[in-house]
Scaffold this active site. Structure first.
Site, short mmCIF file in Angstrom:
data_model
loop_
_atom_site.label_atom_id
_atom_site.label_comp_id
_atom_site.label_asym_id
_atom_site.label_seq_id
_atom_site.Cartn_x
_atom_site.Cartn_y
_atom_site.Cartn_z
CD GLU A 122 -1.94 9.14 12.30
OE1 GLU A 122 -3.15 9.03 12.60
OE2 GLU A 122 -1.27 8.18 11.85
CG HIS A 166 -3.44 6.72 9.30
ND1 HIS A 166 -2.53 6.21 10.20
CD2 HIS A 166 -3.64 5.75 8.38
CE1 HIS A 166 -2.19 4.98 9.83
NE2 HIS A 166 -2.85 4.68 8.73
CB CYS A 212 -4.39 2.22 10.86
SG CYS A 212 -4.66 1.67 9.16
N1 GLN Z 1 -1.33 -3.39 7.99
C1 GLN Z 1 -2.68 -2.94 8.13
C2 GLN Z 1 -3.43 -2.92 6.81
O1 GLN Z 1 -2.84 -2.91 5.78
C3 GLN Z 1 -2.74 -1.58 8.80
C4 GLN Z 1 -2.15 -0.51 7.99
C5 GLN Z 1 -1.90 0.74 8.80
O2 GLN Z 1 -1.85 0.68 10.01
N2 GLN Z 1 -1.68 1.83 8.14
O3 GLN Z 1 -4.65 -2.90 6.82
#
Ligand code: GLN
Length: 543
Positions: free
Chosen positions: A517, A515, A381
């Site tokens: 995970e 994600h 992410c």
């Molecule tokens: N801050 C970033 C976004 O909003 C990544 C978010 C995250 O890593 N869950 O896109």
């Protein structure tokens, strides 16, 4: 009709009620029963999505896009049952629903009250969507005696009466502390906690007593006598060597037998525990070890990266190695800490998800280190976004590359997503939209390039993974980034949103916008984590 197991906690918080619920569900499942676990959170936030990870740990995202309590992650990891929006309800959401209904005039002039309106709403949440289940486990957050949890206690008390006889039981998790000076385990806090519970009209059927030392038979009998439960239903729960040892440990102490007993079920088959035997065998007999550096922001609180921590260990289970995780505060690299000295001992570097500019230059520098030194790199992410900014700056000649999350920029390699397609149709957001529940959330499909590294890892070109983010890598920068060696190997099905980037010329370099995970299980490690740890094992043989 489903049977209900209501799980409450007493004496102190952090007794591991969530793990207990997950383990009990796993044991029932191992006997062939269909289970689902629900969590009731007494706080007034509508969901934990806007809470700081320091406050509440990780926000666990479900396939259907709910931002939920991290206990739902345990539930999924232990049972493999995908959690849903309806499996986590906060008091805030209960009140939000009721107040919206009141404003519409749906109560037809009635005075809206905690009993029956709030309790009815809680009961409706508890019983919705449970037709195909044998057991519903409902965990009530917080500790008995909290003002906030009273409506939930009252609701489960009522529900116990509403349901047929023998359809629901109460399990209370307590602490039996050891007083070193006296050399004794003390039962008084448990007695008080059960008294508090009975004063609310709830008589527990089973007590699960967390203790640091074995509970002598005499103390077990004493608890049984004072708390009005059978001695066999006082289950000692000593600290376990690992969370994955808990189901077998509770089984050995008779927890699932007592639960079935309390329901009058006498003909259940013995649980099949081979899945847990295999996990323990892999965990206890590793054939090597690797060290992974996780360069993030919330490194002071392990719960903030709960699923990540577990998924890395699952990757270890897949490769029969022990995974040591070194949590590294990215900000320290901006304050002069020697990056090379910190990262050189690592067999793999991971930049996890996160929010905000703090520590970002440290993360970008860590990506660069991994790229230049050929150390396996996994960006998740925000970690993928940092990998793209690093690639833009250092391999594509875009010196000012940045993300609009960190402020205005002339080179928005990562930018705010204002439009995207979801199952519900076109979603639109602006910079002014509410923060709560407005990210790209939940499961979205992605298409992988046929001959890419990731398609090999997944052994598939169509995948679905869970998202939680507001910003996206800007596909307009694809050409210069790919020229610099960073290949866009996974895209949203309409080809607009980059989902995965990789460097095929590097031993292992993958960034994902989602994600992974969240979907990893100890008995079914996520392929990306299994592959990343495999690469780290290779790296460990080189250094
Ligand atoms: N801050 C970033 C976004 O909003 C990544 C978010 C995250 O890593 N869950 O896109």
């Amino acid at each position: 009709m489903a049977r209900y197991i209501f799980i409450t906690g007493g004496v102190v918080s952090s007794l591991g009620k969530g793990l207990m619920a997950a383990s009990l569900a796993a044991l029932l499942q191992a006997r062939g029963f269909r289970v689902r676990i629900r969590k009731f959170d007494p706080y007034l936030n509508v969901d934990p999505g806007t809470m700081s990870p320091y406050q509440h740990g990780e926000v666990y995202v479900t396939d259907d896009g709910a931002e939920t309590d991290l206990d739902l992650g345990h539930y999924e990891r232990f049972t493999g049952v995908s959690a849903r929006q309806s499996d986590n309800v906060t008091q805030g959401r209960v009140y939000q629903t009721i107040i919206q209904r009141e404003r519409r005039g749906d109560y037809l002039g009635a005075t809206v009250q905690v009993i029956p309106h709030v309790t009815d709403e809680i009961k409706a949440f508890a019983t919705a969507d449970t037709d195909d289940l044998d057991f519903v486990l409902c965990e009530i957050g917080g500790t008995v005696g909290d003002i906030e949890s009273l409506p939930f206690m009252e609701a489960i008390r009522q529900l116990h009466n509403d349901l047929d006889r023998g359809q629901s039981i109460f399990v209370h998790v307590t602490l039996v502390p050891y007083i070193a000076a006296a050399g004794e385990l003390k039962t008084k806090p448990t007695q008080h906690s059960v008294r508090e519970l009975t004063s609310l009209g709830i008589q527990p059927d089973i007590l699960l007593c967390r203790c640091e030392h074995p509970l002598p038979e005499s103390e077990r009998k004493k608890i049984a006598l004072f708390c009005n439960v059978r001695p066999e239903a006082v289950i000692p729960a000593l600290d376990a060597s690992s969370i994955y040892a808990v189901p077998q440990q509770y089984h050995a102490e008779g927890l699932d037998d007592e639960v079935l007993n309390a329901f009058g079920i006498t003909n259940a088959p013995a649980p099949k525990l081979d899945r847990w035997d295999d996990i323990m065998d892999r965990q206890q007999n590793p054939e090597g070890e690797v060290t992974i550096g996780v360069v993030g922001k919330y490194v002071g609180l392990l719960d903030a990266y709960k699923s990540l921590h577990e998924a890395l260990h699952h990757g270890g289970l897949a490769n029969r190695v022990k995974v040591n995780i070194k949590w590294i505060d990215a900000e320290l690299f901006e304050k002069g800490e020697d990056l090379a000295a910190s990262l050189e001992p690592m067999h793999g570097i991971l930049v996890p998800g996160g929010f905000g500019v703090r520590g970002s230059e440290g993360k970008i520098a860590s990506v660069r280190f991994a790229r230049e030194r050929n150390v396996p790199f996994f960006g998740i992410c925000l970690g993928m976004q940092m990998a793209c900014i690093e690639g833009a700056r250092n391999t594509a000649g875009i010196a000012n590359a940045s993300t609009t999350e960190f402020g205005e920029t002339s080179e928005p390699v990562v930018g705010l997503i204002t439009e995207w397609m979801s199952k519900e149709g076109l979603q639109k957001r602006t910079a002014e939209t509410d923060l709560g529940g407005t990210m790209r959330l939940g499961a979205y499909p992605a298409k992988l390039t046929g001959n890419s590294v990731v398609a090999g890892i997944y052994n598939a070109t169509d995948i679905s993974e869970r998202h939680r983010h507001r910003y996206e890598v800007n596909a307009g920068y694809r050409e210069p980034l790919e020229k610099g060696g960073l290949i866009f190997s996974g895209m949203s099905p309409d080809g607009t949103l980059p989902e995965i980037v990789e460097r095929p010329d590097h031993p292992w370099f993958v960034g994902v916008q989602f994600h992974p995970e969240l979907k990893s299980k100890p008995f079914d490690p996520h392929p990306l984590f299994a592959s990343f740890i495999e690469a780290a094992v290779k790296q460990s043989r080189l250094v």
